[in-house]
Design an enzyme around this catalytic site. Sequence first.
Site, short mmCIF file in Angstrom:
data_model
loop_
_atom_site.label_atom_id
_atom_site.label_comp_id
_atom_site.label_asym_id
_atom_site.label_seq_id
_atom_site.Cartn_x
_atom_site.Cartn_y
_atom_site.Cartn_z
N CYS A 125 4.88 0.97 9.86
CA CYS A 125 3.53 0.45 9.58
C CYS A 125 2.75 1.56 8.67
O CYS A 125 2.54 2.44 9.28
CB CYS A 125 2.68 0.36 11.01
SG CYS A 125 1.06 -0.22 10.64
N HIS A 164 10.41 -7.30 3.99
CA HIS A 164 9.70 -7.93 3.11
C HIS A 164 10.08 -9.22 2.28
O HIS A 164 11.05 -8.78 1.60
CB HIS A 164 8.65 -7.01 2.40
CG HIS A 164 7.87 -5.98 3.44
ND1 HIS A 164 6.59 -6.45 3.78
CD2 HIS A 164 8.09 -4.97 4.01
CE1 HIS A 164 6.07 -5.71 4.57
NE2 HIS A 164 6.99 -4.51 4.77
N GLU A 172 1.50 -11.38 7.73
CA GLU A 172 2.49 -10.20 8.62
C GLU A 172 3.60 -10.76 9.89
O GLU A 172 2.85 -11.68 10.41
CB GLU A 172 1.64 -8.97 9.17
CG GLU A 172 1.02 -7.95 8.04
CD GLU A 172 0.76 -6.90 8.63
OE1 GLU A 172 1.23 -6.38 10.06
OE2 GLU A 172 -0.15 -6.07 8.26
N CYS A 191 -1.79 -4.55 4.29
CA CYS A 191 -0.55 -4.32 4.81
C CYS A 191 0.01 -3.09 4.05
O CYS A 191 0.19 -3.30 2.89
CB CYS A 191 0.19 -5.70 4.91
SG CYS A 191 1.97 -5.14 5.43
N GLY A 237 3.58 -3.70 3.12
CA GLY A 237 3.51 -4.86 2.11
C GLY A 237 3.07 -4.30 0.63
O GLY A 237 3.79 -4.99 0.07
#
Length: 292
Positions: free
Chosen positions: A75, A172, A221, A230, A233
């Site tokens: 994260c 992703h 997400e 994100c 991301g």
Amino acid sequence: MRIKFTKMQGAGNDFVMLDETRGQYGLSSAQYRFLADRHFGVGADQILSVRPSPSPGIDFEYVIHNCDGGEVEQCGNGARCFVRFVREQGLTNKLLVRVKTLSGVIEPCMQPDGRVTVNMGAPVFELAQLPFDGSGLSPMLVGQWEQWPLALEGRESEAAMAVALVSMGNPHAVQVVADVDSAAVAGSGPLIENHPRFARRVNAGYMQIVSPSQIRLRVYERGAGETLACGTGACAAVVAGIRLGLLEPQVDVQMRGGELTVAWSGQANAPVLLTGPATTVFESEIDVPDDL
Ligand SMILES: N[C@H](CCC[C@H](N)C(=O)O)C(=O)O
């Protein structure tokens, strides 16, 4: 069970931080979901647990749960909040900390302007690492990279989406769109997240190229739905854009909750650097039911 927590956010991606350096709460998936619930709990996109160093040369361990209660590998926005949290809680006075995550060691570092830069490690492109099952598909070559045709369930009559696949420790699928504001994130996001070709599901990125050094990005997400920002991301989108020949090595990423900056040289094993804000919102305590 009475739990002390700190609420934080990075560009609007929000977290419940738990200090488990002196012992773990031993929470279940249902209890993580309760903490993340915006009506019955505290409310957050992810729950981030700080645990003691697992080995010499590493400062802390970092455990991440999505608001659906599932544990995940990485994260990026959380990593920036992590270093602010451990400093504000007096757990370290270092500016740069080495943190072990499920997907490897990352290094968030406080900057003089209060933002945080995180060495997120190198991107991974091997499909088996995502994982993604590309059997029976023929990728399209764009720039120096492939885009994979992804037919969405129930929309077989529509043209397949062309997605670029990148792992930042977590998976992703990034597509280029003309305008993020009109992108069908709510409609196609869940279909991509749960597509059967992604054995561990996937985060779905929608990237609008504003210029070679600026993009607008929305992310649906995995395990959380669309968030205001994100971090991984943003890293995945910039890496995909560079590999597709559309972006320069340093890119400003405008997301709905704020702005991030991502830098990557384009060399396969080079680390991705993510820079952005990290804010403490409030501290409190909450009773978590034991019988969820
Ligand atoms: N939903 C992600 C985890 C949180 C990532 C995001 N909040 C970030 O800042 O990178 C996943 O399931 O892989």
